[in-house]
Design a protein around this motif. Structure first.
Motif, short mmCIF file in Angstrom:
data_model
loop_
_atom_site.label_atom_id
_atom_site.label_comp_id
_atom_site.label_asym_id
_atom_site.label_seq_id
_atom_site.Cartn_x
_atom_site.Cartn_y
_atom_site.Cartn_z
N LEU B 35 -33.01 -25.23 13.17
CA LEU B 35 -31.81 -26.04 12.94
C LEU B 35 -30.99 -25.47 11.79
CD1 LEU B 35 -33.46 -29.53 13.37
CD2 LEU B 35 -31.76 -28.52 14.87
N ASP B 38 -28.77 -22.72 12.78
CA ASP B 38 -27.57 -23.22 13.43
C ASP B 38 -26.52 -23.62 12.39
OD1 ASP B 38 -27.23 -23.56 16.36
OD2 ASP B 38 -26.34 -25.45 15.68
N PHE B 97 -21.14 -21.86 21.43
CA PHE B 97 -21.90 -22.66 22.39
C PHE B 97 -23.22 -21.97 22.76
CE2 PHE B 97 -23.03 -23.83 26.77
CZ PHE B 97 -23.26 -25.18 26.55
N THR B 100 -25.67 -22.66 20.02
CA THR B 100 -26.07 -24.06 20.10
C THR B 100 -27.07 -24.30 21.22
OG1 THR B 100 -24.06 -24.99 19.20
CG2 THR B 100 -25.17 -26.31 20.81
N TYR B 101 -26.75 -23.75 22.38
CA TYR B 101 -27.56 -24.00 23.57
C TYR B 101 -28.98 -23.45 23.36
CZ TYR B 101 -28.62 -24.48 28.51
OH TYR B 101 -29.18 -24.85 29.70
N GLU B 104 -30.89 -25.54 20.63
CA GLU B 104 -31.26 -26.90 21.00
C GLU B 104 -32.48 -26.90 21.91
OE1 GLU B 104 -28.40 -29.37 22.97
OE2 GLU B 104 -29.76 -31.09 22.79
N GLU B 108 -35.83 -29.00 20.99
CA GLU B 108 -36.22 -30.15 21.80
C GLU B 108 -37.40 -29.85 22.70
OE1 GLU B 108 -32.64 -31.66 23.67
OE2 GLU B 108 -32.44 -32.98 21.93
N PHE B 176 -33.43 -33.55 11.05
CA PHE B 176 -33.56 -34.06 12.41
C PHE B 176 -33.55 -35.58 12.41
CE2 PHE B 176 -35.97 -35.20 16.24
CZ PHE B 176 -35.29 -34.45 17.18
N PHE C 321 -16.50 -28.44 22.37
CA PHE C 321 -16.07 -27.16 21.78
C PHE C 321 -14.71 -26.74 22.35
CE2 PHE C 321 -20.66 -25.66 20.84
CZ PHE C 321 -20.59 -26.22 19.58
N PHE C 376 -27.90 -33.43 14.68
CA PHE C 376 -29.19 -34.08 14.41
C PHE C 376 -29.35 -34.39 12.93
CE2 PHE C 376 -31.20 -31.84 18.33
CZ PHE C 376 -30.60 -32.76 19.15
#
Lengths: 125, 245, 544
Positions: B35, B38, B97, B100-101, B104, B108, B176, C321, C376
């Motif tokens: 995280l 990011d 993006f 991020t993708y 994540e 998760e 988180f 975005f 988060f």
């Protein structure tokens, strides 16, 4: 197609597209239904635009129109004052307030609302 | 070679600055490490955009102040330029993006066999930690926050839900948080990497004592954790303390 | 002007309070909207000062948890529903008929009705403070089950629901009125592609209102049914779903953010060209970007729900975005307008520049929180509080002040003081950034929003104190503004019809405009007819 119609038709198409995209990527019925209903509402609005614009003679859409071109056009009746809008708003307020805290108010408000709407309708005819 | 080294040093410095800018906690789980990356990417990209656009806004103000009453050339478009300033931001957000993708999915990801499982129940206004497979139940109160004990370097599965209104489980040092919603079971993995005590709290406004709905997370060595489990959750047996963060 | 307007003689008194209560003139309605909005801004601003006082030090006891919850609920509700949106609608009410060369709105009575419905909505929401149990205390988005009758038993919550229901109906009807007026009542030659940017942005805003507000009305009605008629929509123990509330609310709530910013993109796009003495750069792109933002904003609602664990984060992150692209286009349009211009720093221009600088920070932090891994940590923390205040306070509020200083002479026929205006700007700009920039650090360090007290953790006390001092600086700025308005209103000096060298039709008529707005109109051959009429030598002097 005029810009008004194009705007609503393309918004409705966009609504359908995003609803479908959302359904296939998220499989979530809540959001897909919301987006779908949004598209339906826009289709109604687009339909209304077709009817309304056909009825109107839009001198505003003619790029070279001069003021003289608009002579004789009737824009409609414009009033400067009316007591009924505030009456209707106040009675709607009473109805909702009555529902929230004091039901008797709602009955009184409903009576006033009907009276106000009746007078408003008669005035604007 | 030297230029490459300078470039590397500069970018490392910038990365540190990027995170330092936000006084971001160091990140006390393996997930938090990801995280934090990011945050780093977005902070740097944000700083870059800020510098460029601030420059573009301020530059004309200094250079083209009104000095005479003449009107400037009345130009109003440039299709090529307009295309360029649409495409560049588009490429930037596509790249962001992608980052991020990727991150994540890592954060998760639920491991197939977590070493421990804790059921966390949020209620107005405290928490209950139930260690699955044991009789350990830790229940807190608004003025007596409960403690969640976790082993270091081991994955713990958290199953989160609420018995009343919406709450939110947040440990800032883990970077988180996750919602606790009645009727929804939210699961996530935590793998702490540093022994210590961390503050946690409810982040979703849940009524008047929301501010007091705190808890602590105590990350202990695996030996201590095993001892603690055997002792039925008695914290007297814990030796390694670590700093409160 | 040779268009025939039938005027209905009115038997009502032409002066005093009766005139204001019964007027259906769009200018009166607009002024009422804007003044009511400013009133609620002052009230909600006072509430914000109480919040900052309470948080200035750890463990403060100025207000208790119960009062604190009511205060932040009313602060948020009033700023959003009773200030920023109504001010935008009021400004549009005043300007749209003037900018398109129409005598009034298409439905004048409906127009007056929507204002009064909003007026009573504000009273309803604030009257909650008088009932047993106090005003609503569940935040401006009032998540169920917290807002259900089993938890929030007081009548204040009901009054909040009813008030917002009224304001949502009022908003929908206003949007219908705007769209009809703009499409059907344009003056001869005022084609859609010659509309001033502000009016275009209001087309996009109205479209958004039509798409988003019904969802708000629906969720409020469902909540009311749950509370009083035995509904179980959001009750998980009876098969309901608390997440549904969030879906419905944010389906409205995120477009609402753009409803609160698009009109002000319009304001900025009116101010910058005039004070740069150039036409707006990239007119078509600017208009299309407004509709791109409006469309995309309908597909991003669940980025408020990244941490719920039950939505597809990737879809919402991607669409969120994408919104950065049309927003970026607008920035480049404004820069392009200033480029090689002739820039003069009047108060409205200063506020426009302040808007751009602040909104850029809001936009960048917005892209950050649109990334789920960052959200988060940032969600429900002071990082988020900082982000949305940069958008709404640094953005919309600064544009509102810019609009007031720009159009005050047109609306009231009096000039505001440039000297006071500039002091007001600098106080607000410095105060605003002092208050909200430090909140980013508080947020990542772990301070959640909506807590009435916090422990003395390292750095928290200092940063909060800095934020509170900033809020006092802003308060002084607002006082300077109030003083400016009072002195300007009392002064006998009349403002000229066109004090700034404006472009759009409102600068053609008198200040303030007469009943039915125009006695004559210039030929309309571009998006700035007044400029063309006054500077015929510069017309077509080159589209590079």
């Amino acid at each position: 197609m005029t810009i008004g119609r194009r705007l609503f038709v393309s918004s409705a198409v966009f609504g359908i597209a995003i609803a479908v995209a959302y359904w296939f990527s998220a499989h979530n019925p809540d959001g897909a239904i919301l987006l779908g209903l949004m598209a339906v509402a826009l289709i109604f609005a687009a339909g209304y635009m077709f009817v309304a614009e056909r009825a109107a003679r839009l001198v505003g859409d003619r790029a070279n129109a001069s003021n003289a071109d608009a002579s004789g056009e009737r824009l409609g009746v414009f009033i400067v004052a009316s007591p009924w809008p505030i009456t209707v708003a106040f009675s709607a307020f009473l109805v909702l307030l009555g529902l929230a805290i004091f039901p008797v108010l709602a009955v009184f408000g409903l009576a006033l609302l009907l009276f106000g709407l009746f007078r408003l309708g008669r005035e604007s005819r | 070679m030297r230029s490459a080294r300078t470039l590397l040093a500069t970018s490392l410095l910038l990365c540190t600055a990027g995170c330092g800018v936000y006084a971001l906690p160091a990140g006390a789980t393996t997930q938090a490490q990801v995280l934090r990356q990011d945050w780093m990417v977005f902070t740097l990209a944000g700083l870059f955009v800020a510098v460029v656009v601030f420059g573009l806004i301020l530059f004309p103000l200094f250079v083209w102040r009104r000095r005479s009453n003449d009107y400037p050339v009345q130009f109003s478009q440039n299709s090529k330029l307009e295309l360029i300033y649409t495409i560049i931001p588009l490429l930037m957000v596509i790249a962001l993006f992608a980052v991020t993708y990727r991150d994540e999915i890592i954060v998760e990801h639920l491991g197939a066999h977590p070493a421990n499982t804790v059921d966390v129940l949020a209620f107005q206004w405290s928490w209950r930690f139930h260690y699955v497979g044991t009789a350990i139940n830790i229940v807190g109160m608004p003025n007596a926050p409960p403690q969640l004990v976790l082993p270091v370097d081991e994955t713990t599965r958290i199953n989160l839900t609420s018995s009343d209104v919406n709450h939110e489980f947040w440990v800032p040092a883990f970077l988180f948080k996750r919602d606790a919603i009645a009727g929804v079971k939210n699961s996530f993995d935590l793998r702490p990497i540093r022994v210590g005590v961390y503050l946690g709290r409810c982040a979703e406004f849940c009524g008047f004592d929301h501010a007091l709905m705190t808890f602590t997370v105590r990350v202990v060595s695996q030996a201590d954790y095993a001892r603690w489990l055997r002792a039925g959750g008695s914290s007297i047996v814990l030796s390694s303390e670590g700093a409160t963060l | 002007m040779s268009r025939a307007i039938t005027t209905a003689p009115s038997s009502l008194a032409h002066h005093g309070i009766i005139e204001w209560l019964t007027s259906t003139d769009h200018k009166h309605v607009g002024i009422l909207y804007m003044c009511t909005g400013i009133f609620y801004f002052l009230v909600a601003g006072l509430l914000a000062l109480v919040i900052r006082a309470q948080l200035s030090q750890p463990e403060m006891t100025l207000v208790g948890p119960h009062q604190y919850a009511q205060i932040f609920t009313l602060h948020g509700t009033a700023m959003i529903f009773l200030f920023v949106v109504p001010f935008a609608l009021g400004l549009a009410n005043f300007l749209i008929p003037l900018q398109i060369g129409a005598p009034d709105m298409a439905f004048p009575r409906l127009n007056a009705f929507t204002y009064w419905l909003f007026f009573f909505a504000g009273l309803t929401i604030f009257s909650g403070a008088l009932v047993n149990g106090g005003a609503a205390a569940t935040g401006w988005y009032a998540y169920a089950p917290l807002s259900e009758i089993s938890v929030s038993t007081g009548g204040g919550q009901d009054l909040w629901i009813v008030g917002l229901l009224m304001s949502s109906i009022s908003g929908i009807l206003t949007a219908v009125n705007f769209i009809t007026t703009i499409f059907l009542y344009r003056a001869p030659g005022m084609t859609m592609w010659r509309l001033p940017i502000f009016t275009w942005e209001m087309v996009a805003t109205s479209l958004l209102i039509l798409m988003a507000f019904p969802s708000l009305a629906a969720v409020l009605a469902m909540l009311f049914i749950d509370r009083h008629f035995g509904g179980k929509f959001f009750d998980a123990t009876a098969g309901g779903n608390p997440v549904l509330y969030q879906h419905l609310f944010w389906f409205f709530g995120h477009p609402e953010v753009y409803i609160m910013i698009l009109p002000f993109f319009g304001v900025i796009s009116e101010i910058i060209p005039v004070f740069s003495r150039k036409p707006i750069f990239g007119y078509t792109g600017l208009v299309l970007s407004a509709f791109a933002i409006a469309g995309l904003s309908m597909g991003v609602w669940a980025h408020h729900m990244f941490t719920t664990g039950v939505v597809t984060n990737a879809f919402f992150a991607a669409v969120s975005f994408l919104i950065a692209v049309p927003t970026g286009v607008k920035f480049f349009n404004w820069v392009g307008t200033m480029w090689r211009g002739s820039i003069v720093f009047t108060t409205p221009m200063l506020f426009a520049i302040g808007f751009m600088l602040n909104f850029l920070i809001g936009g960048i932090t917005g892209v950050m929180v649109a990334s789920p891994p960052i959200d988060f940590q940032a969600k429900d923390s002071y990082f988020l509080v900082s982000h949305f205040h940069y958008v709404l306070g640094g953005g919309s509020l600064f544009a509102i002040f810019g609009a007031i200083y720009f159009w005050f002479p047109k609306v009231f026929g009096k000039m505001l003081s440039e000297r006071l205006g500039m002091s007001c700007f600098w106080l607000l700009f410095i105060g605003f950034n002092t208050t909200f920039f430090v909140m980013q650090f508080l947020g990542v360090m772990g301070m959640p929003r909506r807590i009435y007290t916090y422990p003395a953790l390292p750095g928290w006390g200092t940063l909060n104190l800095i934020a509170s001092i900033g809020s006092l600086i802003m308060a002084v700025g607002v006082l300077v503004f109030v003083w400016d308005v009072v002195t300007a209103s009392l002064s006998r000096k009349h403002a000229p019809d066109d004090p700034w060298g404006g472009y759009s039709l409102e600068w053609w008529t008198t200040s303030p405009p007469p009943e039915y707005n125009f006695t004559s109109l210039p030929p309309i051959r571009s998006e700035r007819p007044v400029f063309d009429a006054k500077h015929p030598e510069l017309v077509r002097s080159g589209n590079s």
